[in-house]
Design a protein around this motif. Sequence first.
Motif, PDB file in Angstrom:
ATOM      1  N   TYR A  48       0.790  -1.222   0.000  1.00  0.00           N
ATOM      2  CA  TYR A  48       0.000   0.000   0.000  1.00  0.00           C
ATOM      3  C   TYR A  48       0.825   1.276   0.000  1.00  0.00           C
ATOM      4  CZ  TYR A  48      -4.017  -2.908   0.470  1.00  0.00           C
ATOM      5  OH  TYR A  48      -4.990  -3.820   0.213  1.00  0.00           O
ATOM      6  N   ILE A  49       2.124   1.114   0.108  1.00  0.00           N
ATOM      7  CA  ILE A  49       2.962   2.307   0.144  1.00  0.00           C
ATOM      8  C   ILE A  49       3.507   2.605  -1.236  1.00  0.00           C
ATOM      9  CG2 ILE A  49       5.228   1.244   0.598  1.00  0.00           C
ATOM     10  CD1 ILE A  49       5.545   3.269   2.858  1.00  0.00           C
ATOM     11  N   GLN A  50       3.076   1.797  -2.217  1.00  0.00           N
ATOM     12  CA  GLN A  50       3.743   1.876  -3.511  1.00  0.00           C
ATOM     13  C   GLN A  50       3.643   3.240  -4.216  1.00  0.00           C
ATOM     14  OE1 GLN A  50       2.016  -1.419  -5.530  1.00  0.00           O
ATOM     15  NE2 GLN A  50       0.992  -0.176  -7.047  1.00  0.00           N
ATOM     16  N   PRO A  51       2.551   3.990  -4.131  1.00  0.00           N
ATOM     17  CA  PRO A  51       2.579   5.307  -4.787  1.00  0.00           C
ATOM     18  C   PRO A  51       3.679   6.195  -4.239  1.00  0.00           C
ATOM     19  CG  PRO A  51       0.363   4.729  -4.100  1.00  0.00           C
ATOM     20  CD  PRO A  51       1.267   3.696  -3.513  1.00  0.00           C
ATOM     21  N   GLU A  52       3.827   6.167  -2.912  1.00  0.00           N
ATOM     22  CA  GLU A  52       4.852   7.013  -2.309  1.00  0.00           C
ATOM     23  C   GLU A  52       6.230   6.583  -2.787  1.00  0.00           C
ATOM     24  OE1 GLU A  52       2.263   5.886  -0.792  1.00  0.00           O
ATOM     25  OE2 GLU A  52       1.350   7.494   0.355  1.00  0.00           O
ATOM     26  N   ILE A  53       6.402   5.254  -2.864  1.00  0.00           N
ATOM     27  CA  ILE A  53       7.707   4.775  -3.311  1.00  0.00           C
ATOM     28  C   ILE A  53       7.978   5.248  -4.727  1.00  0.00           C
ATOM     29  CG2 ILE A  53       9.000   2.693  -3.924  1.00  0.00           C
ATOM     30  CD1 ILE A  53       7.775   1.362  -1.515  1.00  0.00           C
ATOM     31  N   THR A  72      12.543  17.730  -7.841  1.00  0.00           N
ATOM     32  CA  THR A  72      12.803  16.913  -6.667  1.00  0.00           C
ATOM     33  C   THR A  72      12.117  17.495  -5.442  1.00  0.00           C
ATOM     34  OG1 THR A  72      14.945  16.499  -7.641  1.00  0.00           O
ATOM     35  CG2 THR A  72      14.613  15.776  -5.379  1.00  0.00           C
ATOM     36  N   VAL A  73      12.279  18.786  -5.280  1.00  0.00           N
ATOM     37  CA  VAL A  73      11.686  19.416  -4.105  1.00  0.00           C
ATOM     38  C   VAL A  73      10.168  19.296  -4.132  1.00  0.00           C
ATOM     39  CG1 VAL A  73      11.423  21.593  -2.898  1.00  0.00           C
ATOM     40  CG2 VAL A  73      13.631  20.964  -3.817  1.00  0.00           C
ATOM     41  N   VAL A  74       9.627  19.523  -5.301  1.00  0.00           N
ATOM     42  CA  VAL A  74       8.169  19.387  -5.419  1.00  0.00           C
ATOM     43  C   VAL A  74       7.748  17.968  -5.062  1.00  0.00           C
ATOM     44  CG1 VAL A  74       6.254  19.366  -7.038  1.00  0.00           C
ATOM     45  CG2 VAL A  74       7.907  21.223  -7.105  1.00  0.00           C
ATOM     46  N   LEU A  75       8.497  16.996  -5.590  1.00  0.00           N
ATOM     47  CA  LEU A  75       8.115  15.612  -5.357  1.00  0.00           C
ATOM     48  C   LEU A  75       8.248  15.226  -3.896  1.00  0.00           C
ATOM     49  CD1 LEU A  75       9.609  13.917  -8.530  1.00  0.00           C
ATOM     50  CD2 LEU A  75       7.253  14.518  -8.064  1.00  0.00           C
ATOM     51  N   PHE A  76       9.296  15.712  -3.260  1.00  0.00           N
ATOM     52  CA  PHE A  76       9.431  15.407  -1.832  1.00  0.00           C
ATOM     53  C   PHE A  76       8.289  16.004  -1.034  1.00  0.00           C
ATOM     54  CE2 PHE A  76      14.143  14.468  -2.335  1.00  0.00           C
ATOM     55  CZ  PHE A  76      13.942  13.111  -2.121  1.00  0.00           C
ATOM     56  N   ASN A  77       7.991  17.181  -1.414  1.00  0.00           N
ATOM     57  CA  ASN A  77       6.859  17.825  -0.734  1.00  0.00           C
ATOM     58  C   ASN A  77       5.593  16.997  -0.899  1.00  0.00           C
ATOM     59  OD1 ASN A  77       4.435  19.824  -0.854  1.00  0.00           O
ATOM     60  ND2 ASN A  77       6.022  20.806   0.363  1.00  0.00           N
ATOM     61  N   LEU A  78       5.424  16.511  -2.124  1.00  0.00           N
ATOM     62  CA  LEU A  78       4.253  15.676  -2.383  1.00  0.00           C
ATOM     63  C   LEU A  78       4.254  14.423  -1.518  1.00  0.00           C
ATOM     64  CD1 LEU A  78       3.680  15.518  -6.225  1.00  0.00           C
ATOM     65  CD2 LEU A  78       2.124  16.325  -4.472  1.00  0.00           C
ATOM     66  N   VAL A  79       5.404  13.823  -1.440  1.00  0.00           N
ATOM     67  CA  VAL A  79       5.500  12.603  -0.635  1.00  0.00           C
ATOM     68  C   VAL A  79       5.112  12.900   0.800  1.00  0.00           C
ATOM     69  CG1 VAL A  79       7.068  10.868   0.265  1.00  0.00           C
ATOM     70  CG2 VAL A  79       7.218  11.563  -2.110  1.00  0.00           C
ATOM     71  N   GLY A  80       5.600  14.040   1.290  1.00  0.00           N
ATOM     72  CA  GLY A  80       5.251  14.423   2.652  1.00  0.00           C
ATOM     73  C   GLY A  80       3.746  14.490   2.833  1.00  0.00           C
ATOM     74  N   SER A  81       3.094  15.166   1.893  1.00  0.00           N
ATOM     75  CA  SER A  81       1.640  15.299   2.002  1.00  0.00           C
ATOM     76  C   SER A  81       0.964  13.941   1.924  1.00  0.00           C
ATOM     77  CB  SER A  81       1.119  16.186   0.873  1.00  0.00           C
ATOM     78  OG  SER A  81       1.855  17.366   0.804  1.00  0.00           O
ATOM     79  N   MET A  82       1.515  13.091   1.038  1.00  0.00           N
ATOM     80  CA  MET A  82       0.874  11.789   0.855  1.00  0.00           C
ATOM     81  C   MET A  82       0.995  10.932   2.097  1.00  0.00           C
ATOM     82  SD  MET A  82       2.075  11.208  -3.045  1.00  0.00           S
ATOM     83  CE  MET A  82       1.461   9.576  -3.347  1.00  0.00           C
ATOM     84  N   PHE A  83       2.144  10.998   2.746  1.00  0.00           N
ATOM     85  CA  PHE A  83       2.296  10.255   3.995  1.00  0.00           C
ATOM     86  C   PHE A  83       1.419  10.834   5.093  1.00  0.00           C
ATOM     87  CE2 PHE A  83       6.385   8.394   2.465  1.00  0.00           C
ATOM     88  CZ  PHE A  83       6.091   7.078   2.765  1.00  0.00           C
ATOM     89  N   LEU A  84       1.260  12.118   5.033  1.00  0.00           N
ATOM     90  CA  LEU A  84       0.540  12.815   6.095  1.00  0.00           C
ATOM     91  C   LEU A  84      -0.840  12.202   6.339  1.00  0.00           C
ATOM     92  CD1 LEU A  84       0.660  15.287   7.978  1.00  0.00           C
ATOM     93  CD2 LEU A  84      -0.400  16.604   6.168  1.00  0.00           C
TER      94      LEU A  84
END
Lengths: 111, 654, 504, 480
Positions: free
Chosen positions: D2-7, D112-124
């Motif tokens: 279930y974590i695959q999108p973030e990965i 990269t920065v945008v994507l990291f930010n996205l990952v943060g939101s997605m994990f949130l």
Amino acid sequence: MFPTPTITHWLTLSALLFSIGLYGIFTRRNAVGVLLSIEMTLNSAILNILIFNRFVASDEVDGQVLVLFIIAAAAAEAVVALAIFVSFYRHRHTLDVTQANHICDQGNSTS
Amino acid sequence: MTGFLFENAWMIPALPLISILLIGLFATGSNARVAGIIGSVAIGTAFLLTCGLGLSYLSSAEAGASAVTWSIEWLRYQDHLVVSLGTLIDPISLLLLFVVTSVSLLVHVYSIGYMAGDEGYSRYFVFLSLFTFSMLGLVLAPNLLQMYVFWELVGVSSFLLIGFYYTLPEAIAASKKAFIVTRFADLFFLAGILVLGFFVHQWIVDSEWGGVTATALQSATATQALDFATINSEPVLANLKAQPGVFGLDLLTVAMLLVFIGAAGKSAMFPLHVWLPDAMAGPTPVSALIHAATMVVAGVYLVARLFPGFAASGDALHVVAAVGCFTCLFAALIACTQRDIKRVLAFSTLSQIGYMMLALGVASAEHPAGLGAAMFHLFTHAFFKALLFLGAGSVIHAVHSNDVADMGGLRKKMPLTHATFLIATIAIAGVPPLAGFFSKDEILGAALDGEHHLIFGVGLFVAALTAFYMFRVYILTFLGAHKSDGAAKAHESPPIMTIPLVVLGVMSVCGGWIAVSQFVLPGVELHAHLLVMGLSVAAAVVGIGAAFWLYGGQTNRAQSMADSMGGIYRLVQNKFYIDEVYLLVTKMIFRFIAAPAAWFDRHVVDAAMNLSAAVVRWFGARLNVLQTGQVQTYGIWMINGTIVILLFLWLVQR
Amino acid sequence: MSWLSLLILIPFATALAVVATPDSKWYLRRWVALFGTGVVLALSLVMSVSYMQVVQQRGGDASVLTISQMEFEQSIPWFKSMGIEYHVGVDGIAMAMIVLTAIIIFTGVLASWEVKERSREFYAFLLVLVTGVFGVFISVDLFLFFLFYEVAVLPMYLLIGVWGTGRKEYSAMKLTLMLMVGSALVLVGMLALYHAAGSQTFDLNKLAMVDYSRDLQQWVFPCVFVGFGVLGALFPFHTWSPDGHASAPTAVSMLHAGVLMKLGGYGVLRVAVYLMPEGAKQWALFFLVLTTINIVYGAYAAIRQTDLKYFTAYSSVSHCGFVLFGLCSLNLMGFKGAVIQMFSHGIMTGLFFGLIGMVYGRSKTRDLTQMGGLSKRIPWLATSFYIAGLASLGLPGLSGFVAESTVFLGGFFGNRWVDATTMRICTLLATSSIVVTAVYVLRGLSRVFQGPMTKPEFSQMQDATIPEKLCTGILVATLAIVGMYPPVLIDLIEHAILPIANRF
Amino acid sequence: MYIQPEIIVVVTAFAVLGMEMFLPPRHRVLETPVCLLGLSTALASVVYLMIQGDGNFLDGQFLFDGVAGWFKVSFLLAGLLTVLLSADLLNGRFKIVAGQDRELIHRGEFYTVVLFNLVGSMFLISATNLINLYVCLELATIPLFALVAWRRNDPLSCEAGLKYIILGATLSAVVLFGLGLLYGLSGSVDLFTMGDNLSFGPATKLAIAMVVVGVGFKLTLVPFHMWAADVYRGAPLPVAAYLSVASKAAGLAFMFQLFYRVLGNVLLDVSMAVAVLAAVTMTLGNLVAVVQTNVKRFMAFSAISQAGYLIMGFLAPDGAPSMVYYMLVYVVTNMVVFGVLVFYLNETGREEIEDYRGLSRTNPWIALVLMLGLFSLAGIPPLSGFVGKFFLFSVASKAGFHWLVAVAAVNSTISLYYYLRIVRQMYIEPGFENDPPLRASVSIVTALGVSTVLMVVLGIVPFFYETIYEQTHNWIASSH
């Protein structure tokens, strides 16, 4: 000599630290000073969590783990902040946060 | 009452309606000449139908029978308030039908000559047909609302015809005045309809009548609140009489007075008479048809229609009598001073309609003779007054002026016109054995029978005045010397115009010999009043004599007499300044109601809306100032916000 | 698919077709638009005939119903969790309004025959607007109703803003915002009703079966009434109307005054009065007084106007007052009169604005004081204008009388919840407006068409062109048909009004 | 898994960074498609997972469920659109426009920065304990500071970054203090346990007040909104676009976690405060927007008022689906509007409202799209903005806050006023003389096309809302 500090004492300390930090944020004109004050409030929060870990949920280390993460995040924050300060300084030759109001000079009209 | 003609009485008003369409379709451009022929043929057919109807009524129906011979559902308000279009056949509607179709026919024929060459020729006939249609519809109305519908339509056709010469400012003004004044009166008529509609409907629903008829919507044939038959029925009247109205009057009186104001407007009773003299700005045949013979007597007809109501009310009838009496005197006085031949005739019309109202007013449920007399006078008046107008039209056509001061000596130039005009003048003056004598005599007799001595006196005096002013006009127009070039060059009108005059002349002579009163009120016996006859003949003679004495010779007696009257003469000549009062009131309404309303709308209501927008902008600008760009200020706001939220959470419990 | 959906699909498809026309062929657009609206007109007439047949076949006694019976219904679930459905259906009232709309848009296209400037957008927006209007009339679902209601209001901004005259931006903005504030109030009310009814459905007829508490109705009714009333030019929220109409281009004025303002009355009837009889009873007096002011005040204000469009706009304020007045009477005749007045005023004012546009196109002025004697040169337009004017002053034989007399009777008959005397005084005051109307109509018309010609260039005027003749002819004929034979309209609407009237 | 999108997103981020490091400059243009590909794949896998059903990872430390899925869809859409919108600027196609340096530098790092930010939101939204939550919140925030100040040659950009980071860091300290209090009051870092242990005492109120600051900051609730105008104004426009949607969505995700999981028991007790906050936010945002002349500031205030509508969903327990739905709608709608703003600024260098005059002639399609976008923001049917707002209002009405519905509806009207100001410029005012027809680049057309279609479809096709409704209901049931 001193009585053993209770949770109340610790929390008071943390609250004081927090207030001092906030005061600093709103009164320091130098951006770095503001950053320092922010770190202070962060530290008060960290202290807070540690206190609770010690007094409320002492059988778990969740609080301490959280604090470690906070320290890391705070460091990252500081890095970004300093980078921005540098680039701000290059344009304005000052780090006075009260000078950071050019945006409003331009865009703030009341037509 | 059955028979083809009865069941198809709708054809009578339909014919002029068809003629409108035909004229609109065919009489355009260069074919305009056809319009007159189409119109005349249509109305002629209607006249023949009317005659046939009358004959079959006389031969088949009982005397005084009344029936709705044809109807269709027209406007369905609600149960017991379904308005039908229909044809009500009874003596007075037949009488009016005859008057309207005959005079209209003659006027149509006359107009072919009179309007020849006018650029609005076909438009004229469209309007004239429209009027005829409306008037016939009005006459045949079996219910109050149909009456109102056609009442308005005759109003508008009158408006259109008065303003026929639409480039003349005075014609426009007169047409507007006529329409608005009558509409003002119609407002009360409408209010009367509302009152009657509501309370009669209430009564139907409450009484056993309501139970008899179907409850659903298909109740067109059931008892309807606005039918004359319902309104005039005794239980309804008694019920209305028993209910309190306003100002201490009973409901019936209130309703009847409201309706009477409507009638007074259309019949130009004082103080709503102001439009009629001005209405003479229209073509003269129009004045003859609408403003003398037919439309203006619609008020009389309406009161006659609702006579049981008026009679039951009593008070309302007294008002009718008073208004009629006053108007007939008042208008006759003014008529004595006017110089415009059509205006004299107009005031004369006012006066004569006043006579009819007076006659209605002196009648009562027990002694309805006045009703018959009023109808009789309506009948005779239609002919001699139409004749007077058409004669005047003929004269105006020849002289190109309305002012009697420009005429004179036309007796030789226009013999036929002169002869017919003279007949009409004698008829209106009440000299036996011409038509006017009989009807006027009957009115005076009714007044005397009803113990209305004051009214009788006034009536007698007005009879004298009538003879006086009519002969004044006659003398100034036809006798003496030419007073202008126009008069000198005048010549007789073409036969198409004089033939109607002759026909009307015959009717003016013979009209009085028909027993109209018996027809209208069968069974009511009339006794001849030798006293009244004598007095009225004497009054006529006095009037005629005075006219000859003042205007007959080459004297300036008239002028000196006028001078000796001074202010009073001017007051009368200026029609008692009623017009000026109206003008003032109108201006006041404009200045103190309309202008403030318009101002208020722009500067208060609209400004309030704009203000709300301005307030939004103002707040926006003030709040925008908070965006100082100072990051620390922003921070303080945020912390304050936190504190406020905290306080809110502490202090405010949901 | 129900036939009703075609009523929104055809105009919308026509709008798309207009957009698809090539740039160079502007004249193609008007034919496309005319064709589309013509089809809609034909459809609406066919449907109203078949509606009558359906109602007759169904039979039954309408006098005991309290819930409106819809025909040609179609219902597709939409947002199921909210109970929102694409639920369309019509009763006689809606049918009458649909016919009105179809007539007005068809003639509106004819009246804007000569629009060349950005004609693609013009016709497209016009047709989108009409889509919204039809949508409102066919909606049975309150959500759908509201949705189309807003769709109908918004294109007006651009239509006035781009193709208008005078202070067009100001007028367009004022109009849009005031109407939107109105719809905001409607929204508040309709959500409150929805939740009070159990948050299950927006179906008007299902909502009508619920007994709302007195307290709720007490505040929701005025919200909804005023909300729709803004569009119905309720005093004192009518001020968008004069400015808006004055600035709008011809077809838009026609459509707006002719149809859009009817949405207000229709909404009040369908939502406020139908769903909340208790609220209506409590507030009838208040709104009765307000609408009386509307009628009288609008008429007086019209007297002073010198711009033909302002003049007609104020007259519309006065006449729309009759609609709301009738609705406040809370009886069969009041409702019936209101609906007839909606129809009649729609046609009449459409004719008025159409003619004003045509006259303005010729005289280049709308100032009454500048004009005079025009009837000599443009007899067709003058005649039509007079007929419109006479209809507006309630002349029998034209539809205005049918409507107004019904409203007056409704008002005079009154109801049990408002003091009879007050009711009657208000009615008589309202009735008095017929005189004032006569004053301003005759004054205005005689200024323009009678008297001597005021400007030499007027003598060059040409009478109506064929599209213009068709446009005015259709409208005049409608006025006359309804006026001369009212059962045409009354038979259509009566069955639909009874259920609403029976709730009182 | 279930974590695959973030990965996938993380891998993409590193891939892009690697390309930036190792590829020669002329090939770096490939980073954009890679980035788009990665985000699309992630989006696809989110959709796939949503079809699969709920699940968790790492012993329940990471929850994937319907709501999380929808949030992730919003984030990824925002990311995708931002990447598309920034493509032209990163390509250097508009290096100098109207005398100003417009270029965005360091493509790979930007992504990269945008994507990291996205990952943060997605994990949130998937986090289930306080530690995760906090770290994700920081990850969803700190990169934004950098992005705002990205255009380091632009003094305004740096100034905006300065302001943003000072306020952001302060607020994160305050939030942390509040979170600490919650931790202390509940004695646990597990969000569910915390929720079970909390009661509505005075200390809880203090904690709520402090935590709300953080949410308010991200969601731009009044009075925590003041940074927005300045930051939007100074930041590069695609970043502002991203800020207005992604940051707001992250704020909402945080608020969901907090309000439904931690404070679920006391949600009704704070509803009055939420209502007032919503009313104040939307009113102030709208009032101030009325007087703005710069489109960026204007959009900032517009976004503020939208946040006010958004939090109306918290007034009733079953308001969550409306909020999730509105979030999605808001993301696409705001991206439509920002897309046109980016396009117009790129092409002409104009960013005042009155500069938009004549757009309907120079590019009618873009003008139409902007008009639709603005109408959707204003809540005009049949666009999705209307439906979304309607559902939110319905929530408030259901909770009995009729006055708030009235305030909100009137506010919608006010907002229509200023949105119409732009429409007026585009359609009614005469345009600039000699303005040539404007042509949009492929990336802009794609972005606008996708978002416009979504904007329309979301409102008309009931599938989206119905699915959200169903899944969110399950989610709320499970979060207590």
